[in-house]
Design an enzyme around this catalytic site. Structure first.
Site, PDB file in Angstrom:
ATOM      1  N   PHE A 132       0.850  -1.185   0.000  1.00  0.00           N
ATOM      2  CA  PHE A 132       0.000   0.000   0.000  1.00  0.00           C
ATOM      3  C   PHE A 132       0.894   1.246   0.000  1.00  0.00           C
ATOM      4  O   PHE A 132       1.838   1.329   0.789  1.00  0.00           O
ATOM      5  CB  PHE A 132      -0.937   0.009   1.209  1.00  0.00           C
ATOM      6  CG  PHE A 132      -1.919   1.137   1.115  1.00  0.00           C
ATOM      7  CD1 PHE A 132      -3.003   1.049   0.262  1.00  0.00           C
ATOM      8  CD2 PHE A 132      -1.726   2.306   1.814  1.00  0.00           C
ATOM      9  CE1 PHE A 132      -3.889   2.111   0.124  1.00  0.00           C
ATOM     10  CE2 PHE A 132      -2.611   3.365   1.683  1.00  0.00           C
ATOM     11  CZ  PHE A 132      -3.686   3.265   0.845  1.00  0.00           C
ATOM     12  N   ASP A 203       1.351  -3.823   9.283  1.00  0.00           N
ATOM     13  CA  ASP A 203       0.175  -3.013   8.953  1.00  0.00           C
ATOM     14  C   ASP A 203      -1.023  -3.971   8.905  1.00  0.00           C
ATOM     15  O   ASP A 203      -1.105  -4.835   8.026  1.00  0.00           O
ATOM     16  CB  ASP A 203       0.385  -2.320   7.598  1.00  0.00           C
ATOM     17  CG  ASP A 203      -0.760  -1.374   7.237  1.00  0.00           C
ATOM     18  OD1 ASP A 203      -1.885  -1.571   7.757  1.00  0.00           O
ATOM     19  OD2 ASP A 203      -0.545  -0.472   6.422  1.00  0.00           O
ATOM     20  N   TYR A 228     -11.283   2.437   9.984  1.00  0.00           N
ATOM     21  CA  TYR A 228     -12.486   2.648   9.156  1.00  0.00           C
ATOM     22  C   TYR A 228     -12.797   1.502   8.205  1.00  0.00           C
ATOM     23  O   TYR A 228     -13.745   1.569   7.444  1.00  0.00           O
ATOM     24  CB  TYR A 228     -12.385   3.962   8.371  1.00  0.00           C
ATOM     25  CG  TYR A 228     -11.086   4.169   7.611  1.00  0.00           C
ATOM     26  CD1 TYR A 228     -10.829   3.514   6.421  1.00  0.00           C
ATOM     27  CD2 TYR A 228     -10.113   5.038   8.102  1.00  0.00           C
ATOM     28  CE1 TYR A 228      -9.648   3.710   5.730  1.00  0.00           C
ATOM     29  CE2 TYR A 228      -8.926   5.255   7.422  1.00  0.00           C
ATOM     30  CZ  TYR A 228      -8.695   4.588   6.244  1.00  0.00           C
ATOM     31  OH  TYR A 228      -7.517   4.785   5.581  1.00  0.00           O
ATOM     32  N   LYS A 229     -11.976   0.445   8.235  1.00  0.00           N
ATOM     33  CA  LYS A 229     -12.248  -0.670   7.312  1.00  0.00           C
ATOM     34  C   LYS A 229     -13.135  -1.693   8.044  1.00  0.00           C
ATOM     35  O   LYS A 229     -14.299  -1.424   8.293  1.00  0.00           O
ATOM     36  CB  LYS A 229     -10.936  -1.265   6.831  1.00  0.00           C
ATOM     37  CG  LYS A 229     -10.089  -0.258   6.022  1.00  0.00           C
ATOM     38  CD  LYS A 229      -8.804  -0.898   5.572  1.00  0.00           C
ATOM     39  CE  LYS A 229      -7.847   0.084   4.924  1.00  0.00           C
ATOM     40  NZ  LYS A 229      -8.337   0.636   3.663  1.00  0.00           N
ATOM     41  N   ARG A 377     -11.769  -4.779  -6.978  1.00  0.00           N
ATOM     42  CA  ARG A 377     -11.740  -5.364  -5.627  1.00  0.00           C
ATOM     43  C   ARG A 377     -13.163  -5.513  -5.098  1.00  0.00           C
ATOM     44  O   ARG A 377     -13.977  -4.602  -5.188  1.00  0.00           O
ATOM     45  CB  ARG A 377     -10.976  -4.460  -4.654  1.00  0.00           C
ATOM     46  CG  ARG A 377      -9.494  -4.554  -4.728  1.00  0.00           C
ATOM     47  CD  ARG A 377      -8.829  -3.938  -3.493  1.00  0.00           C
ATOM     48  NE  ARG A 377      -9.447  -2.695  -3.044  1.00  0.00           N
ATOM     49  CZ  ARG A 377      -9.049  -1.998  -1.994  1.00  0.00           C
ATOM     50  NH1 ARG A 377      -8.042  -2.447  -1.259  1.00  0.00           N
ATOM     51  NH2 ARG A 377      -9.642  -0.872  -1.647  1.00  0.00           N
TER      52      ARG A 377
HETATM   53  C1  LIG Z   1      -2.757  -1.229   4.059  1.00  0.00           C
HETATM   54  C2  LIG Z   1      -3.117   0.203   4.312  1.00  0.00           C
HETATM   55  N1  LIG Z   1      -2.330   0.954   5.110  1.00  0.00           N
HETATM   56  C3  LIG Z   1      -2.612   2.241   5.355  1.00  0.00           C
HETATM   57  C4  LIG Z   1      -3.704   2.857   4.785  1.00  0.00           C
HETATM   58  C5  LIG Z   1      -3.941   4.328   4.972  1.00  0.00           C
HETATM   59  O1  LIG Z   1      -4.325   4.663   6.230  1.00  0.00           O
HETATM   60  P1  LIG Z   1      -4.570   6.192   6.645  1.00  0.00           P
HETATM   61  O2  LIG Z   1      -5.355   6.836   5.559  1.00  0.00           O
HETATM   62  O3  LIG Z   1      -5.310   6.073   7.953  1.00  0.00           O
HETATM   63  O4  LIG Z   1      -3.260   6.821   6.841  1.00  0.00           O
HETATM   64  C6  LIG Z   1      -4.567   2.111   3.982  1.00  0.00           C
HETATM   65  C7  LIG Z   1      -5.754   2.749   3.383  1.00  0.00           C
HETATM   66  O5  LIG Z   1      -6.480   2.232   2.611  1.00  0.00           O
HETATM   67  C8  LIG Z   1      -4.244   0.754   3.724  1.00  0.00           C
HETATM   68  O6  LIG Z   1      -5.020   0.021   2.915  1.00  0.00           O
END
Ligand SMILES: Cc1ncc(COP(=O)(O)O)c(C=O)c1O
Length: 418
Positions: A132, A203, A228-229, A377
């Protein structure tokens, strides 16, 4: 192979899956609009009724009536630790090893610097290409912020374990890959990192709340993840940060804000870190977002995470089987592991025209998303999805592909959020 074979699944099989679903009643707690099949809970979880009620109460009763007194009377000031303690059982952590604060990106910055600081004089932060973007960008930013004392080294996808060397201070990896849903062996990779003298930062954005996660069993050092997921904390919900207790005494946060101070209301002239993971709290928590996340965690906390994981995998297995049966010959390929044991809770399909196909699906009420360059997705949030919705979504996908409706030019116009 731990997938369920749904190649011959018919209407009766699917009806039975819904009938026997131990999480069937949880769906009623969620606001899913009529006519929508929501397959994007891996990106933004749906709104649960207790969340709406709690945020309403915070607005009217706490902020509206108690004003600033609510920091104490409603316990707002304790939220980063209190809500963190509610995330802890979902990720195999102790309550005092987790705080909720900031975004995942900001928390990652804190963890990378803290881990590298613990592991001096090692200087390399190892990531995998294709992770990501924020994970990679933040590691690049750490290199910049330290004027190159710490160096970011991205390796080829899948080459993380083999790339750890005597310079590696920390590795950063997603537990579940955001695009493919590939699940990583957290225990084995952490052990490999440790054997080579490196620390492991995970992560958990795509696994917390959807899969069984056991940071303690893996002996992970640090972890971060989105609220938020699958935690359903709402758009822009605060993120969580885990630090293993064995690091608490020596670890330092690079963002030394006043609420991470040992005595925030002592208003001392100089920074002293708070006890343990509390030092990773930086500034004032966003109480509305925290409240939404807390209410959602209260709902999740009463459920069996093994049942959640099992259902998520079955929904994914059913989707793959139905797509391969109904949509063969239209150029779709599976971009996620077929074996459910190696997969998170979403499934990615590749198609050279993935974007317009997804736009056409969304217009028909099947909400998934698109990730460059060609991935459609589909997320299968187990709390509020029904098996028959998976079937209906595949029927609509088949209709869009067989009719060629996705070819209409308006579907190709890129929106700012895909
Ligand atoms: C694997 C992963 N890490 C981090 C994030 C981003 O997190 P944030 O927007 O809270 O910094 C996401 C967002 O979709 C993600 O999928």
């Amino acid at each position: 192979m731990s997938s369920v074979d749904f190649t011959a699944a018919d209407d009766a099989t699917i009806a039975a899956l819904d009938r026997d679903d131990p999480l069937r009643a949880v769906r009623d707690q969620f606001e899913i609009p009529e006519g929508i099949i929501y397959l994007d809970g891996n990106s933004l979880g749906a709104l649960a009724r207790p969340v709406a009620e709690r945020v309403g109460a915070v607005l009217t009763r706490e902020w509206g009536r108690d004003l600033i007194g609510a920091w104490v009377s409603a316990g707002w000031i304790d939220m980063p630790r209190r809500v963190g303690a509610k995330v802890a059982p979902l990720i195999g952590a102790a309550p005092d090893e987790v705080v909720v604060a900031d975004s995942t990106s900001v928390n990652l910055f804190k963890c990378i610097l803290a881990a590298a600081d613990l592991n001096r004089p090692r200087s390399v932060i190892l990531t995998e290409r294709g992770e990501f973007p924020t994970d990679v960008y933040v590691a690049e930013g750490v290199e910049q912020a330290t004027d190159g004392r710490l160096r970011h080294r991205p390796c080829a996808p899948g080459a993380l374990a083999a790339s750890i060397d005597a310079d590696t201070a920390a590795v950063v990896l997603s537990h579940v890959h955001y695009r493919s849903a590939q699940l990583r062996d957290m225990r084995a990779l952490t052990a490999t990192a440790h054997a080579a003298g490196a620390l492991a930062i995970w992560d958990l954005s795509h696994s917390a709340g959807a899969l069984r996660v056991d940071l303690a069993a893996a002996a992970a050092d640090f972890a971060v993840g989105c609220g938020y997921k699958y935690l359903n904390g709402g758009p822009g919900a605060p993120a969580f940060l885990f630090a293993a207790r064995r690091h608490h005494a020596a670890m330092r946060s690079p963002l030394t804000g006043w609420l991470g101070h040992a005595a925030p209301f002592g208003f001392e002239d100089s920074y002293r870190p708070a006890e343990g993971v509390g030092r990773f709290i930086c500034g004032t928590p966003g109480v509305l977002g925290m409240s939404a996340l807390e209410a959602s965690l209260d709902l999740l906390g009463g459920l069996d995470i093994a049942a959640i994981e099992r259902k998520g995998r079955r929904l994914g297995d059913l989707f793959i089987a139905l797509v391969e049966r109904r949509c063969a010959g239209f150029g779709l390929t599976l971009a996620s592991p077929r074996d459910a044991a190696e997969r998170g809770c979403h499934v990615a399909l590749r198609h050279p025209q993935g974007y317009p196909i997804m736009r056409a699906l969304i217009e028909r009420g099947v909400i998934g998303d698109f990730r460059e360059p060609d991935a459609l997705r589909f997320g299968f949030a187990p709390l509020y999805l029904r098996y028959r919705e998976v079937q209906a979504a595949v029927d609509i996908l088949h209709d869009i592909l067989s009719s060629g409706r996705w070819r209409q030019p308006r579907y190709a116009e890129r929106q700012s959020v895909t």
